[in-house]
Design a protein around this motif. Structure first.
Motif, PDB file in Angstrom:
ATOM      1  N   LYS A   1       6.076  13.732  27.851  1.00 37.38           N
ATOM      2  CA  LYS A   1       6.905  14.202  26.798  1.00 37.38           C
ATOM      3  C   LYS A   1       7.508  15.565  26.859  1.00 37.38           C
ATOM      4  O   LYS A   1       8.842  15.374  26.636  1.00 37.38           O
ATOM      5  N   ARG A   2       7.014  16.099  26.962  1.00 38.21           N
ATOM      6  CA  ARG A   2       7.507  17.669  27.412  1.00 38.21           C
ATOM      7  C   ARG A   2       8.735  17.315  28.053  1.00 38.21           C
ATOM      8  O   ARG A   2       9.815  17.745  27.836  1.00 38.21           O
ATOM      9  N   VAL A   3       8.144  17.043  29.827  1.00 41.54           N
ATOM     10  CA  VAL A   3       9.289  16.838  30.625  1.00 41.54           C
ATOM     11  C   VAL A   3      10.520  16.308  30.207  1.00 41.54           C
ATOM     12  O   VAL A   3      11.443  16.423  30.152  1.00 41.54           O
ATOM     13  N   GLU A   4      10.577  14.529  29.256  1.00 42.39           N
ATOM     14  CA  GLU A   4      11.164  14.224  28.987  1.00 42.39           C
ATOM     15  C   GLU A   4      12.316  14.375  28.589  1.00 42.39           C
ATOM     16  O   GLU A   4      13.400  14.175  27.492  1.00 42.39           O
ATOM     17  N   GLN A   5      11.742  15.468  26.890  1.00 42.80           N
ATOM     18  CA  GLN A   5      13.189  16.213  25.840  1.00 42.80           C
ATOM     19  C   GLN A   5      13.119  17.385  26.983  1.00 42.80           C
ATOM     20  O   GLN A   5      14.011  18.310  26.531  1.00 42.80           O
ATOM     21  N   SER A   6      13.328  17.972  27.930  1.00 48.49           N
ATOM     22  CA  SER A   6      13.596  18.885  28.898  1.00 48.49           C
ATOM     23  C   SER A   6      14.826  18.455  29.171  1.00 48.49           C
ATOM     24  O   SER A   6      15.362  17.910  30.285  1.00 48.49           O
ATOM     25  N   THR A   7      16.120  20.325  29.368  1.00 48.93           N
ATOM     26  CA  THR A   7      16.701  19.996  30.039  1.00 48.93           C
ATOM     27  C   THR A   7      16.326  20.780  31.798  1.00 48.93           C
ATOM     28  O   THR A   7      17.323  20.117  32.856  1.00 48.93           O
ATOM     29  N   ILE A   8      15.477  21.176  31.545  1.00 44.11           N
ATOM     30  CA  ILE A   8      15.217  22.006  32.941  1.00 44.11           C
ATOM     31  C   ILE A   8      13.822  22.093  32.623  1.00 44.11           C
ATOM     32  O   ILE A   8      12.776  21.560  31.724  1.00 44.11           O
ATOM     33  N   THR A   9      12.953  22.055  33.892  1.00 50.05           N
ATOM     34  CA  THR A   9      11.293  22.171  34.614  1.00 50.05           C
ATOM     35  C   THR A   9      11.372  22.906  35.096  1.00 50.05           C
ATOM     36  O   THR A   9      11.124  22.527  36.262  1.00 50.05           O
ATOM     37  N   PRO A  10      11.724  24.121  34.935  1.00 49.11           N
ATOM     38  CA  PRO A  10      11.176  25.436  35.922  1.00 49.11           C
ATOM     39  C   PRO A  10      10.085  25.603  36.236  1.00 49.11           C
ATOM     40  O   PRO A  10       9.007  25.912  35.987  1.00 49.11           O
ATOM     41  N   ASP A  11      10.081  25.636  37.996  1.00 45.35           N
ATOM     42  CA  ASP A  11       8.330  25.777  38.603  1.00 45.35           C
ATOM     43  C   ASP A  11       8.852  26.809  39.199  1.00 45.35           C
ATOM     44  O   ASP A  11       8.846  27.842  38.804  1.00 45.35           O
TER      45      ASP A  11
ATOM     46  N   ALA B   1      20.590  39.241  42.976  1.00 42.35           N
ATOM     47  CA  ALA B   1      20.867  41.199  43.177  1.00 42.35           C
ATOM     48  C   ALA B   1      22.782  41.077  41.930  1.00 42.35           C
ATOM     49  O   ALA B   1      22.818  42.675  41.379  1.00 42.35           O
ATOM     50  N   GLU B   2      22.680  40.266  40.710  1.00 41.61           N
ATOM     51  CA  GLU B   2      23.129  39.659  39.712  1.00 41.61           C
ATOM     52  C   GLU B   2      23.121  40.016  38.537  1.00 41.61           C
ATOM     53  O   GLU B   2      22.731  39.323  37.710  1.00 41.61           O
ATOM     54  N   GLY B   3      21.565  40.349  38.523  1.00 46.08           N
ATOM     55  CA  GLY B   3      20.224  39.450  37.993  1.00 46.08           C
ATOM     56  C   GLY B   3      20.344  38.063  37.186  1.00 46.08           C
ATOM     57  O   GLY B   3      19.292  37.591  36.261  1.00 46.08           O
ATOM     58  N   ALA B   4      20.884  37.038  38.415  1.00 47.52           N
ATOM     59  CA  ALA B   4      20.802  36.062  37.264  1.00 47.52           C
ATOM     60  C   ALA B   4      19.316  35.228  37.975  1.00 47.52           C
ATOM     61  O   ALA B   4      19.069  36.211  39.310  1.00 47.52           O
ATOM     62  N   ILE B   5      18.798  34.482  38.609  1.00 48.01           N
ATOM     63  CA  ILE B   5      17.640  33.768  38.966  1.00 48.01           C
ATOM     64  C   ILE B   5      17.724  32.708  39.256  1.00 48.01           C
ATOM     65  O   ILE B   5      18.730  31.379  38.935  1.00 48.01           O
ATOM     66  N   TRP B   6      17.327  32.240  40.873  1.00 44.82           N
ATOM     67  CA  TRP B   6      16.968  30.728  40.475  1.00 44.82           C
ATOM     68  C   TRP B   6      16.271  30.167  40.308  1.00 44.82           C
ATOM     69  O   TRP B   6      15.126  30.507  40.195  1.00 44.82           O
ATOM     70  N   ILE B   7      15.827  28.936  39.847  1.00 46.91           N
ATOM     71  CA  ILE B   7      14.564  27.571  39.591  1.00 46.91           C
ATOM     72  C   ILE B   7      14.931  26.865  40.086  1.00 46.91           C
ATOM     73  O   ILE B   7      15.351  25.966  40.356  1.00 46.91           O
ATOM     74  N   ALA B   8      13.118  26.395  40.725  1.00 40.71           N
ATOM     75  CA  ALA B   8      13.328  25.639  40.879  1.00 40.71           C
ATOM     76  C   ALA B   8      13.082  23.731  39.597  1.00 40.71           C
ATOM     77  O   ALA B   8      12.084  23.951  38.961  1.00 40.71           O
ATOM     78  N   ASP B   9      14.040  22.928  39.544  1.00 34.16           N
ATOM     79  CA  ASP B   9      14.073  22.683  37.841  1.00 34.16           C
ATOM     80  C   ASP B   9      13.533  20.737  38.660  1.00 34.16           C
ATOM     81  O   ASP B   9      13.923  20.198  39.495  1.00 34.16           O
ATOM     82  N   CYS B  10      12.171  21.177  38.664  1.00 37.54           N
ATOM     83  CA  CYS B  10      11.603  20.044  39.738  1.00 37.54           C
ATOM     84  C   CYS B  10      11.609  18.492  38.927  1.00 37.54           C
ATOM     85  O   CYS B  10      11.421  17.223  39.758  1.00 37.54           O
TER      86      CYS B  10
ATOM     87  N   ASN C   1      14.377  14.130  46.849  1.00 38.80           N
ATOM     88  CA  ASN C   1      13.704  14.729  46.591  1.00 38.80           C
ATOM     89  C   ASN C   1      12.918  15.849  45.889  1.00 38.80           C
ATOM     90  O   ASN C   1      14.174  16.184  45.598  1.00 38.80           O
ATOM     91  N   GLY C   2      12.134  16.252  44.692  1.00 42.56           N
ATOM     92  CA  GLY C   2      12.215  17.056  44.135  1.00 42.56           C
ATOM     93  C   GLY C   2      11.947  18.163  44.740  1.00 42.56           C
ATOM     94  O   GLY C   2      11.747  18.572  45.801  1.00 42.56           O
ATOM     95  N   VAL C   3      12.169  19.713  43.678  1.00 49.79           N
ATOM     96  CA  VAL C   3      11.625  20.935  44.180  1.00 49.79           C
ATOM     97  C   VAL C   3      10.996  21.865  43.466  1.00 49.79           C
ATOM     98  O   VAL C   3      11.302  21.398  41.919  1.00 49.79           O
ATOM     99  N   PHE C   4      10.373  22.196  44.568  1.00 47.02           N
ATOM    100  CA  PHE C   4       8.876  22.876  43.625  1.00 47.02           C
ATOM    101  C   PHE C   4       8.965  24.270  43.293  1.00 47.02           C
ATOM    102  O   PHE C   4       8.325  25.089  42.656  1.00 47.02           O
ATOM    103  N   ALA C   5       9.944  24.832  44.019  1.00 47.63           N
ATOM    104  CA  ALA C   5       9.286  26.300  44.481  1.00 47.63           C
ATOM    105  C   ALA C   5      11.045  26.995  44.678  1.00 47.63           C
ATOM    106  O   ALA C   5      11.493  26.182  46.161  1.00 47.63           O
ATOM    107  N   VAL C   6      11.772  28.552  44.818  1.00 47.48           N
ATOM    108  CA  VAL C   6      12.407  29.042  45.763  1.00 47.48           C
ATOM    109  C   VAL C   6      12.168  29.927  46.202  1.00 47.48           C
ATOM    110  O   VAL C   6      11.545  31.001  45.095  1.00 47.48           O
ATOM    111  N   ALA C   7      12.998  30.583  46.706  1.00 46.34           N
ATOM    112  CA  ALA C   7      12.519  31.938  47.621  1.00 46.34           C
ATOM    113  C   ALA C   7      14.302  32.718  47.938  1.00 46.34           C
ATOM    114  O   ALA C   7      14.576  32.142  49.047  1.00 46.34           O
ATOM    115  N   LEU C   8      14.775  34.108  47.898  1.00 40.19           N
ATOM    116  CA  LEU C   8      15.724  34.370  48.354  1.00 40.19           C
ATOM    117  C   LEU C   8      15.830  35.479  49.597  1.00 40.19           C
ATOM    118  O   LEU C   8      14.163  35.748  48.813  1.00 40.19           O
TER     119      LEU C   8
END
Length: 293
Positions: free
Chosen positions: A196-206, A212-221, A244-251
């Motif tokens: 239910k927490r996932v269903e109620q979420s806008t993002i599910t950050p994995d 370099a601009e201070g932003a983050i990339w998240i895997a919204d799984c 597919n889902g995405v579960f981790a990211v790296a630059l």
């Protein structure tokens, strides 16, 4: 496509000109060039590998999930215990970030997700270079992806079932200050069902990486997308990985402008361990990597 034929990929890290990553259910730590090619097996972690990092002297640290340890790879390739977190973490350990000074921050599930247990808040543990460990943050909802800002003063932590990304000041002794929002998409309260927490979420950050601009990339799984998010929560960019889902990211890459994405059909342990459907994808982005990892 950088690599394929794996069970479930996690922990991508660009290090010494190659992409390192773990495969949960073959229990392997691996490395590959940015444009693909042969995959080198770096280590085998019997109790399932997760987060990766490196000490200042170059030795690799890897989380051993199911026995809640951090292992250290010695120069001859052997793995030895760096820290035993079994008395500090209530369930499987997961992601980890290792600061330039060797301090490692480790998250954990907090409860038995695969067994459909009720959601429980949990902690982040600091592991010092000598292997000593202590809890430095509490009341987090499945703390997972973590980065340290370039000035080494802030730890940013994804809360997978919390609908938020949190930030902490890093004190001179490595401990953390009070939690604050990096991005918050709505309080989920004490809801005990993680579904239910996932269903109620806008993002599910994995998984998590910083630019370099201070932003983050998240895997919204749960939503099959990688999101670039500014401090405060504004969504700046989106890369779909559907179906597919995405579960981790790296630059990474030589110029830091390649976004690597760990994709799979889902995160179900039984389904993933029985199949070889996980892949490492890559896409070019405009703003390069910053911070650790």
């Amino acid at each position: 496509m950088v690599a394929e034929g794996f069970t479930y990929l996690e922990g991508p890290r660009w290090h010494d000109g190659r992409l390192y990553f773990v495969d949960f259910y073959t229990h392997t730590v691996n490395a590959v060039a940015a444009d693909g090619g042969p995959v080198e097996q770096i280590a085998v972690v019997d109790q399932q590998p997760s987060g990766l990092g490196w000490l200042p002297d170059g030795r690799m640290l890897v989380v051993s999930m199911k026995d809640r340890r951090v292992l250290r790879q010695e120069p001859d390739g052997t793995l030895v215990e760096h820290a035993d977190l079994s008395k500090l973490c209530p369930w499987h350990t997961n992601d980890m970030v290792v600061a330039p000074n060797g301090n490692a921050y480790v998250g954990n599930f907090g409860f038995d997700v695969m067994g459909d247990a009720e959601h429980e808040f949990t902690n982040v543990v600091l592991v010092r270079p000598d292997g000593s460990a202590e809890v430095v943050a509490e009341d987090l909802s499945f703390p997972n992806g973590m980065v340290i800002t370039p000035d080494e003063r802030t730890l940013i932590v994804n809360e997978l079932f919390g609908n938020r990304v949190s930030a902490f000041d890093i004190n001179p002794d490595g401990t953390l200050g009070p939690r604050r929002d990096f991005a918050n998409f709505g309080d989920l309260g004490d809801e005990k069902s993680w579904q239910k927490r996932v269903e109620q979420s806008t993002i599910t950050p994995d998984g998590l990486t910083m630019d370099a601009e201070g932003a983050i990339w998240i895997a919204d799984c749960a939503h099959s997308r990688a999101l670039r998010i500014a401090p405060g929560g504004k969504i700046l960019d989106e890369v779909s990985t559907a179906p597919n889902g995405v579960f981790a990211v790296a630059l990474g890459g030589d110029d830091g402008r390649t976004l690597f994405m760990c994709v799979a059909p889902d995160f179900d342990e039984k389904a993933r361990s029985a199949n070889r459907e996980a892949q490492m994808h890559a896409v070019r982005v405009d703003v390069p990597h910053a911070g650790t990892p």
